[in-house]
Every structure is written in structure tokens, then in C-alpha cells.
Design an enzyme around this catalytic site. Structure first.
Site, mmCIF file in Angstrom:
data_model
loop_
_atom_site.group_PDB
_atom_site.id
_atom_site.type_symbol
_atom_site.label_atom_id
_atom_site.label_comp_id
_atom_site.label_asym_id
_atom_site.label_seq_id
_atom_site.Cartn_x
_atom_site.Cartn_y
_atom_site.Cartn_z
ATOM 1 N N ILE A 1 0.516 -0.922 -0.319
ATOM 2 C CA ILE A 1 0.579 0.514 0.179
ATOM 3 C C ILE A 1 0.642 1.277 -0.085
ATOM 4 O O ILE A 1 2.126 1.040 0.354
ATOM 5 C CB ILE A 1 -0.898 -0.013 0.931
ATOM 6 C CG1 ILE A 1 -0.668 -0.293 2.371
ATOM 7 C CG2 ILE A 1 -2.363 -0.847 1.456
ATOM 8 C CD1 ILE A 1 -1.116 0.141 3.942
ATOM 9 N N ASP A 2 0.861 2.435 -0.605
ATOM 10 C CA ASP A 2 1.302 3.866 -0.568
ATOM 11 C C ASP A 2 1.392 4.158 0.574
ATOM 12 O O ASP A 2 1.043 3.815 1.594
ATOM 13 C CB ASP A 2 0.571 4.626 -1.378
ATOM 14 C CG ASP A 2 -0.222 3.931 -2.928
ATOM 15 O OD1 ASP A 2 1.044 3.569 -3.231
ATOM 16 O OD2 ASP A 2 -0.947 4.481 -3.345
ATOM 17 N N LYS A 3 2.866 4.796 0.632
ATOM 18 C CA LYS A 3 3.502 5.817 1.988
ATOM 19 C C LYS A 3 2.102 6.406 2.615
ATOM 20 O O LYS A 3 2.433 5.855 3.801
ATOM 21 C CB LYS A 3 4.411 6.191 0.867
ATOM 22 C CG LYS A 3 4.795 6.711 2.484
ATOM 23 C CD LYS A 3 6.091 7.923 1.758
ATOM 24 C CE LYS A 3 6.711 8.975 2.876
ATOM 25 N NZ LYS A 3 7.285 10.429 2.663
#
Length: 303
Positions: free
Chosen positions: A137-139
Site C-alpha cells: 500500500i502507498d506510503k
């Protein structure tokens, strides 16, 4: 050294070679490709070229992809939110702002660094840079991730992702008032043709499907639940922008005037899968983080 072959189509004619090559693999950056061209690892019709070479129809491109330079990834003690763990799998609740795995130039402070300190037995399928990482999942997205502790678990979990049997539900706050209570966005995603740092809905992109339902409306914002059927890069962020409802706080795909939150208001709150060894279905829930809940409180009071 891996060899990648590509035959230039009529539609790709006129595109710079460095730009074209980045469309072949979403993990290849333009800077990286330009370095390969300088090192003569890219040949067109058997000849070396410069990065600004304009491709012609039927050009035969051969890319000698160098082996990644091994980096020394150090374990780092972190206060990880481990939701579940056994000898095969870890489920961890990743905070907003934490990168999942190291990359060149960013080798510390990632979830992988913390996991390596937490346990020594992570699967090696993704190599030294991404041990145990099955999906990302994105930062600036918070929420649940499954991590494989051995190769058996890794292969079984990836197979479930491919077969679309993993449950992944997200909470999001989006701009605008979505009129429909339920919806499905079925639109292919690929690199944005005008900005290589972004993804977009494009004609020849990869199949991508997102289901959504409205939880609550707040005049100019909507609280939604999104369920992934596929798992493309930035999928929810791109799909919600595509239907005119970008995520609040999203610096890449949203408007500048937005709610006060660091990064997109997106939380992976529900994760379910079949255990790779026992085959039992497991499902985990984690509530949205404090900053997300604070935005909902603000919208409630304003409503």
C-alpha cells in the site's frame, strides 16, 4: 542479466526511446533507463542509440536489464502494530507515512526494516529489497498488509491475489457528493502518458476494477468504502479521480484546496485471506487512524 525484447508499433512511432521503455515496466524509472542507454544496454536494430532517439515502426529494441545492485538492508527496531502472526504469516497495520520496502536511495525507516528486526524468517521470493512482501500500500495510505514468513506462504498468498479471492476493503474520504449509493469502476490503468510519475485510466492499461459504496455524505465530501477486485498501482486514487471524486488530501491526484491531512485520506481497514497452510479463512479489521477520524469529526460538526 535479463533480456527484454520489444517491437515498436505504429502507435509508438515518434516516442523517445527512454520514454517508451519506461512504459514496458512500471518499476523502471526514466533516469534508470537513461543510464542503461548510456551503458549501451539498450540496442535498436542491433545499434546503440541516444536517449532522445525517436522510435520508428518495427524498430527491434533489445534491453539488457542489469542485475539489481544488492543493498545492505539493516534490521531496525520499531513499534510495529502486529495484528496477527504465526509461523507462516504476519498481518501488520502500517501507519500513514511509512514506506513499505527499501529502494535505492531510501534504505532505512521502511516497514521491511522493522519486520527484519521483528523476525528473521521472511520469505525470499522478492529478494533482498522486499523480503516477505506479498502486496503493497502507498506510503501515505494506512492499513493492513499480509507478509509471508516463508516461500510456501508467499506463493499461496500471491495465488489468492491472482485469483481475486483476497478481501481488501478501504475507507476513503473523497471530494464531491457521490449521488449513487453503490458503484463499480471498471477502467484499465497504466502510466499517464503526459506524466510518468502518475498512473491514469488509459486505453491499453491493465484491467482494474474497484467497487464502492457510500457510507455518508457531507455536502462537498463523501465518506466511502472501496473494495478492490484487482490491485493496480494507485488503483483507488486513480479510479476515484476518473469518476470526478478524487481523494481528500491526495497530493498527486487531488485538488490543492482540500482537507487538512498529510497525504490521501485512505485506510486499508479490512483484509481477509485463506491461511496458506490450514486453508482456514481469516479476516482482520483495524479502524482508521486518528487523523482520518479527526477529519470525519470535522465534517460531522460542519454538517
Amino acid at each position: 542479466m535479463e533480456k527484454v525484447y520489444h517491437l515498436v508499433s505504429e502507435e509508438e512511432a515518434g516516442i523517445r526511446i527512454d520514454k517508451l521503455i519506461t512504459t514496458l515496466d512500471e518499476e523502471w524509472s526514466r533516469t534508470q533507463v537513461q543510464e542503461w542507454i548510456k551503458q549501451e544496454n539498450v540496442l535498436v536494430n542491433g545499434n546503440k542509440v541516444k536517449a532522445n532517439y525517436k522510435c520508428e515502426p518495427n524498430d527491434k529494441i533489445v534491453i539488457n536489464v542489469p542485475e539489481p545492485v544488492p543493498l545492505n538492508i539493516e534490521p531496525e527496531e520499531m513499534d510495529l502494530d502486529i495484528v496477527y502472526e504465526d509461523r507462516d504469516v504476519i498481518v501488520v497495520n502500517k501507519p500513514r507515512g511509512m514506506v513499505v520496502h527499501p529502494a535505492p536511495g531510501h534504505t532505512s525507516g521502511t516497514l521491511v526494516n522493522g519486520l527484519m528486526a521483528h523476525c528473521q524468517d521472511l520469505s525470499g521470493i522478492n529478494g533482498v529489497m522486499r523480503p516477505g512482501i506479498v502486496h503493497r500500500i502507498d506510503k501515505d495510505t494506512s492499513g493492513l498488509l499480509m507478509v509471508a514468513k516463508n516461500d510456501l506462504a508467499h506463493e499461496a498468498l500471491v495465488e489468492q491475489l491472482v485469483k481475486k479471492t483476497v478481501t481488501r476493503r478501504y475507507e476513503a474520504i473523497v471530494h464531491g457528493n457521490i449521488p449513487h449509493d453503490f458503484g463499480t469502476i471498471d477502467a484499465p490503468i497504466g502510466r499517464d502518458k503526459t506524466d510518468r510519475q502518475k498512473m491514469a485510466v488509459v486505453e491499453n492499461g491493465k484491467h482494474a476494477v474497484t467497487h464502492f459504496k457510500v457510507i455518508e455524505r457531507f455536502n462537498d465530501y463523501t465518506h466511502v468504502e472501496c473494495q478492490l477486485e484487482t490491485g493496480r498501482t494507485h488503483q483507488i486514487r486513480v479510479h476515484m479521480k476518473y469518476i470526478g471524486h478524487p481523494l481528500a488530501g491526495d497530493p498527486k491526484y487531488g485538488p490543492r484546496k482540500t482537507l487538512d491531512i498529510e497525504g490521501q485520506a485512505l485506510h486499508a481497514g479490512v483484509l481477509g485471506f485463506h491461511h496458506p497452510r490450514t486453508k482456514e479463512y481469516l479476516e482482520f479489521n483495524r479502524p482508521a487512524p486518528e487523523d482520518f477520524c479527526r477529519l470525519l469529526d470535522f465534517l460531522h460538526k460542519r454538517k
